[in-house]
Design a protein around this motif. Structure first.
Motif, PDB file in Angstrom:
ATOM      1  N   ASP A   7       0.836  -1.204   0.000  1.00 55.53           N
ATOM      2  CA  ASP A   7       0.000   0.000   0.000  1.00 55.53           C
ATOM      3  C   ASP A   7       0.870   1.253   0.000  1.00 55.53           C
ATOM      4  O   ASP A   7       0.584   2.224  -0.689  1.00 55.53           O
ATOM      5  N   ARG A   8       1.947   1.189   0.821  1.00 56.14           N
ATOM      6  CA  ARG A   8       2.829   2.357   0.941  1.00 56.14           C
ATOM      7  C   ARG A   8       3.505   2.645  -0.413  1.00 56.14           C
ATOM      8  O   ARG A   8       3.572   3.781  -0.870  1.00 56.14           O
ATOM      9  N   ILE A   9       3.963   1.543  -1.059  1.00 61.34           N
ATOM     10  CA  ILE A   9       4.629   1.718  -2.359  1.00 61.34           C
ATOM     11  C   ILE A   9       3.647   2.280  -3.388  1.00 61.34           C
ATOM     12  O   ILE A   9       3.966   3.200  -4.140  1.00 61.34           O
ATOM     13  N   LYS A  10       2.416   1.736  -3.363  1.00 56.85           N
ATOM     14  CA  LYS A  10       1.394   2.232  -4.293  1.00 56.85           C
ATOM     15  C   LYS A  10       1.154   3.719  -4.068  1.00 56.85           C
ATOM     16  O   LYS A  10       1.052   4.499  -5.001  1.00 56.85           O
ATOM     17  N   MET A  11       1.029   4.078  -2.789  1.00 52.24           N
ATOM     18  CA  MET A  11       0.764   5.479  -2.446  1.00 52.24           C
ATOM     19  C   MET A  11       1.929   6.374  -2.877  1.00 52.24           C
ATOM     20  O   MET A  11       1.723   7.456  -3.418  1.00 52.24           O
ATOM     21  N   GLU A  12       3.170   5.879  -2.658  1.00 53.23           N
ATOM     22  CA  GLU A  12       4.341   6.671  -3.055  1.00 53.23           C
ATOM     23  C   GLU A  12       4.363   6.876  -4.569  1.00 53.23           C
ATOM     24  O   GLU A  12       4.666   7.962  -5.058  1.00 53.23           O
ATOM     25  N   ASP A  13       4.045   5.783  -5.308  1.00 48.82           N
ATOM     26  CA  ASP A  13       4.010   5.889  -6.773  1.00 48.82           C
ATOM     27  C   ASP A  13       2.962   6.902  -7.213  1.00 48.82           C
ATOM     28  O   ASP A  13       3.188   7.697  -8.121  1.00 48.82           O
ATOM     29  N   LYS A  14       1.812   6.825  -6.522  1.00 45.88           N
ATOM     30  CA  LYS A  14       0.714   7.725  -6.869  1.00 45.88           C
ATOM     31  C   LYS A  14       1.128   9.181  -6.618  1.00 45.88           C
ATOM     32  O   LYS A  14       0.871  10.061  -7.429  1.00 45.88           O
ATOM     33  N   GLU A  15       1.800   9.384  -5.469  1.00 45.57           N
ATOM     34  CA  GLU A  15       2.245  10.739  -5.141  1.00 45.57           C
ATOM     35  C   GLU A  15       3.263  11.250  -6.152  1.00 45.57           C
ATOM     36  O   GLU A  15       3.223  12.405  -6.563  1.00 45.57           O
ATOM     37  N   LYS A  16       4.184  10.334  -6.556  1.00 51.83           N
ATOM     38  CA  LYS A  16       5.208  10.734  -7.537  1.00 51.83           C
ATOM     39  C   LYS A  16       4.561  11.132  -8.854  1.00 51.83           C
ATOM     40  O   LYS A  16       4.920  12.134  -9.462  1.00 51.83           O
ATOM     41  N   GLU A  17       3.594  10.316  -9.294  1.00 53.98           N
ATOM     42  CA  GLU A  17       2.899  10.581 -10.552  1.00 53.98           C
ATOM     43  C   GLU A  17       2.133  11.908 -10.466  1.00 53.98           C
ATOM     44  O   GLU A  17       2.179  12.721 -11.391  1.00 53.98           O
ATOM     45  N   PHE A  18       1.481  12.110  -9.309  1.00 54.04           N
ATOM     46  CA  PHE A  18       0.717  13.340  -9.111  1.00 54.04           C
ATOM     47  C   PHE A  18       1.651  14.558  -9.156  1.00 54.04           C
ATOM     48  O   PHE A  18       1.357  15.555  -9.815  1.00 54.04           O
ATOM     49  N   THR A  19       2.779  14.439  -8.451  1.00 52.45           N
ATOM     50  CA  THR A  19       3.746  15.547  -8.406  1.00 52.45           C
ATOM     51  C   THR A  19       4.245  15.868  -9.817  1.00 52.45           C
ATOM     52  O   THR A  19       4.378  17.038 -10.187  1.00 52.45           O
ATOM     53  N   ARG A  20       4.523  14.819 -10.581  1.00 48.59           N
ATOM     54  CA  ARG A  20       5.027  15.028 -11.948  1.00 48.59           C
ATOM     55  C   ARG A  20       3.987  15.781 -12.793  1.00 48.59           C
ATOM     56  O   ARG A  20       4.306  16.747 -13.477  1.00 48.59           O
ATOM     57  N   ILE A  21       2.736  15.349 -12.680  1.00 49.36           N
ATOM     58  CA  ILE A  21       1.674  15.988 -13.474  1.00 49.36           C
ATOM     59  C   ILE A  21       1.523  17.461 -13.080  1.00 49.36           C
ATOM     60  O   ILE A  21       1.417  18.330 -13.938  1.00 49.36           O
ATOM     61  N   VAL A  22       1.537  17.711 -11.767  1.00 48.58           N
ATOM     62  CA  VAL A  22       1.368  19.098 -11.315  1.00 48.58           C
ATOM     63  C   VAL A  22       2.525  19.960 -11.811  1.00 48.58           C
ATOM     64  O   VAL A  22       2.313  21.087 -12.272  1.00 48.58           O
ATOM     65  N   HIS A  23       3.753  19.428 -11.743  1.00 53.45           N
ATOM     66  CA  HIS A  23       4.899  20.208 -12.213  1.00 53.45           C
ATOM     67  C   HIS A  23       4.784  20.520 -13.702  1.00 53.45           C
ATOM     68  O   HIS A  23       5.128  21.605 -14.145  1.00 53.45           O
ATOM     69  N   GLU A  24       4.271  19.547 -14.423  1.00 57.20           N
ATOM     70  CA  GLU A  24       4.126  19.731 -15.872  1.00 57.20           C
ATOM     71  C   GLU A  24       3.109  20.830 -16.200  1.00 57.20           C
ATOM     72  O   GLU A  24       3.268  21.561 -17.160  1.00 57.20           O
ATOM     73  N   HIS A  25       2.052  20.915 -15.359  1.00 54.34           N
ATOM     74  CA  HIS A  25       0.960  21.849 -15.682  1.00 54.34           C
ATOM     75  C   HIS A  25       0.918  23.048 -14.742  1.00 54.34           C
ATOM     76  O   HIS A  25      -0.071  23.769 -14.728  1.00 54.34           O
ATOM     77  N   GLY A  58      -9.505   8.751 -17.218  1.00 56.35           N
ATOM     78  CA  GLY A  58      -8.883   9.014 -18.517  1.00 56.35           C
ATOM     79  C   GLY A  58      -9.904   9.161 -19.637  1.00 56.35           C
ATOM     80  O   GLY A  58      -9.558   8.999 -20.807  1.00 56.35           O
ATOM     81  N   ASP A  59     -11.183   9.474 -19.268  1.00 55.04           N
ATOM     82  CA  ASP A  59     -12.189   9.708 -20.307  1.00 55.04           C
ATOM     83  C   ASP A  59     -11.829  10.942 -21.133  1.00 55.04           C
ATOM     84  O   ASP A  59     -12.108  11.008 -22.326  1.00 55.04           O
ATOM     85  N   SER A  60     -11.247  11.919 -20.448  1.00 52.78           N
ATOM     86  CA  SER A  60     -10.778  13.113 -21.175  1.00 52.78           C
ATOM     87  C   SER A  60      -9.265  13.166 -21.005  1.00 52.78           C
ATOM     88  O   SER A  60      -8.701  12.385 -20.238  1.00 52.78           O
ATOM     89  N   SER A  61      -8.625  14.098 -21.725  1.00 54.97           N
ATOM     90  CA  SER A  61      -7.162  14.186 -21.575  1.00 54.97           C
ATOM     91  C   SER A  61      -6.836  14.778 -20.208  1.00 54.97           C
ATOM     92  O   SER A  61      -7.685  15.446 -19.592  1.00 54.97           O
ATOM     93  N   ILE A  62      -5.612  14.556 -19.763  1.00 59.55           N
ATOM     94  CA  ILE A  62      -5.238  15.042 -18.429  1.00 59.55           C
ATOM     95  C   ILE A  62      -5.313  16.568 -18.363  1.00 59.55           C
ATOM     96  O   ILE A  62      -5.698  17.145 -17.348  1.00 59.55           O
ATOM     97  N   SER A  63      -4.992  17.236 -19.493  1.00 59.69           N
ATOM     98  CA  SER A  63      -5.033  18.703 -19.457  1.00 59.69           C
ATOM     99  C   SER A  63      -6.482  19.201 -19.371  1.00 59.69           C
ATOM    100  O   SER A  63      -6.754  20.179 -18.665  1.00 59.69           O
TER     101      SER A  63
END
Lengths: 180, 201
Positions: free
Chosen positions: A17-35, A73-78
């Protein structure tokens, strides 16, 4: 023996669960930085000072995080980010409800306070766009971002024809502002 | 006409230019983004809405249940306790159903027009619930006050009782009733405030 096995299984599950959560946080952080510049721009166009920009930015982050697990993912992330950012800002301005606990901080770049040429240009833009209504402001922001009429229509929930009519009217309004 | 078009295009070109400057500037914003991000991730689940919604259940129902047992022991009418619990539960349930119906207002991943439409409908439903809730609470306050006050006053024969525990109980009951009334009023003021703002727009 049984309790040992149970504990081992439970530890493993917690680790997963912890690893999943960390991955999720990393992915979220990456998306926010991108946008992030897109989100900041929306906040800036709906705010009157840099504290409010930071407050809105954080409310948007919280709403994005809340919806992140449910994003199918029904619409694009942006498109998803645009919807949540615009809805958060419009709701915040309309309701003026007690805002969530936010951190108070000075921005590294403050378009309200800086005095260089860029900042002056930005303030001029803010002044012009702030004279528009909330919906018009949203449409012009999406147009400035270079989104197609179809994408603007999908985010706003109006027809493509309506987008083009509204944009013509907004242009007229902007023209009248500059004439004054 | 052509001159007009040229002016409009020039105007939009300026705005486009200013917009790209703004975006480039925010691209360089690093420190604040990090801090806001950390804070947002720390506060992954906001408890504000949850607490706001279940306040009557958390505070009122245990208080009323507690009062029930005391009232029963002191041979006071117990119906105000039962009625208080039922009214609180009804209000919370109605709020829950309204929120479920208008979840678009809270689920922001929807188009702007739909979100705005749901927000308006939600406010109307909230106002209806508020008016109905206020009438119900007002009736409850009057009836509960009358019933308990007559029981306490009647027990002394001269309009006042010498039993301090009964007065404490009476005070607690009134506090619980005032708390429900205050909760409904504050919520109402907020809703009316935002409705007036909407009308002004």
């Amino acid at each position: 023996m049984c309790s040992f096995l149970w504990q081992e299984l439970s530890n493993r599950r917690n680790n997963q669960d912890r690893i999943k959560m960390e991955d999720k946080e990393k992915e979220f952080t990456r998306i926010v930085h991108e946008h992030k510049s897109r989100i900041y721009t929306v906040c800036y166009m709906f705010s009157d000072d840099s504290d409010q920009v930071a407050d809105l930015f954080q409310e948007i982050l919280i709403n994005l995080w809340k919806g992140f697990s449910g994003f199918r993912g029904d619409s694009s992330i942006s498109t998803w980010i645009w919807r949540i950012s615009l809805n958060t800002c419009i709701n915040a301005l309309k309701k003026k409800v007690r805002s969530l606990e936010t951190v108070r901080l000075n921005m590294d770049i403050d378009p309200y306070e800086d005095v260089d040429e860029e900042a002056l240009q930005i303030r001029q833009l803010h002044k012009r766009i702030n004279q528009l209504g909330l919906i018009d402001r949203s449409i012009i922001l999406l147009w400035l971002e270079g989104l197609s009429y179809d994408e603007i229509a999908a985010i706003m929930g109006i027809s493509v024809k309506n987008v083009s009519v509204k944009l013509v009217r907004i242009r007229e309004k902007l023209k009248n502002m500059s004439n004054k | 006409m052509d001159d007009n078009r040229l002016t409009i295009d020039q105007e939009l070109e300026d705005i486009r230019q200013q917009y790209s400057v703004l975006k480039a500037r925010f691209d360089r914003q690093e420190i604040v983004t990090e801090k806001l991000m950390r804070n947002a991730l720390r506060r992954k689940i906001s408890t504000y809405n949850w607490i706001n919604m279940y306040i009557p259940l958390i505070i009122i129902i245990p208080a009323v249940t507690g009062l029930f047992s005391i009232a029963d022991r002191l041979h006071l009418p117990v119906w105000p306790c039962v009625a208080g619990a039922v009214i609180s539960a009804l209000l919370v349930l109605s709020e829950f159903l309204i929120r479920r119906k208008y979840k678009d207002v809270f689920c922001l991943d929807t188009d702007v027009r739909k979100a705005a439409h749901s927000a308006k409908e939600y406010k109307v439903m909230e106002t209806r619930l508020l008016v109905f809730g206020s009438i119900l609470v007002a009736l409850y306050v009057l009836a509960a006050y009358y019933s308990w006050f007559s029981a306490i006053a009647g027990s002394s024969g001269i309009g006042l009782t010498s039993d301090p525990l009964r007065w404490v109980l009476f005070g607690l009951a009134i506090s619980a009733i005032v708390a429900v009334t205050a909760y409904v009023s504050i919520k109402g003021l907020r809703i009316f405030d935002s409705l007036i703002k909407d009308l002004e727009e």
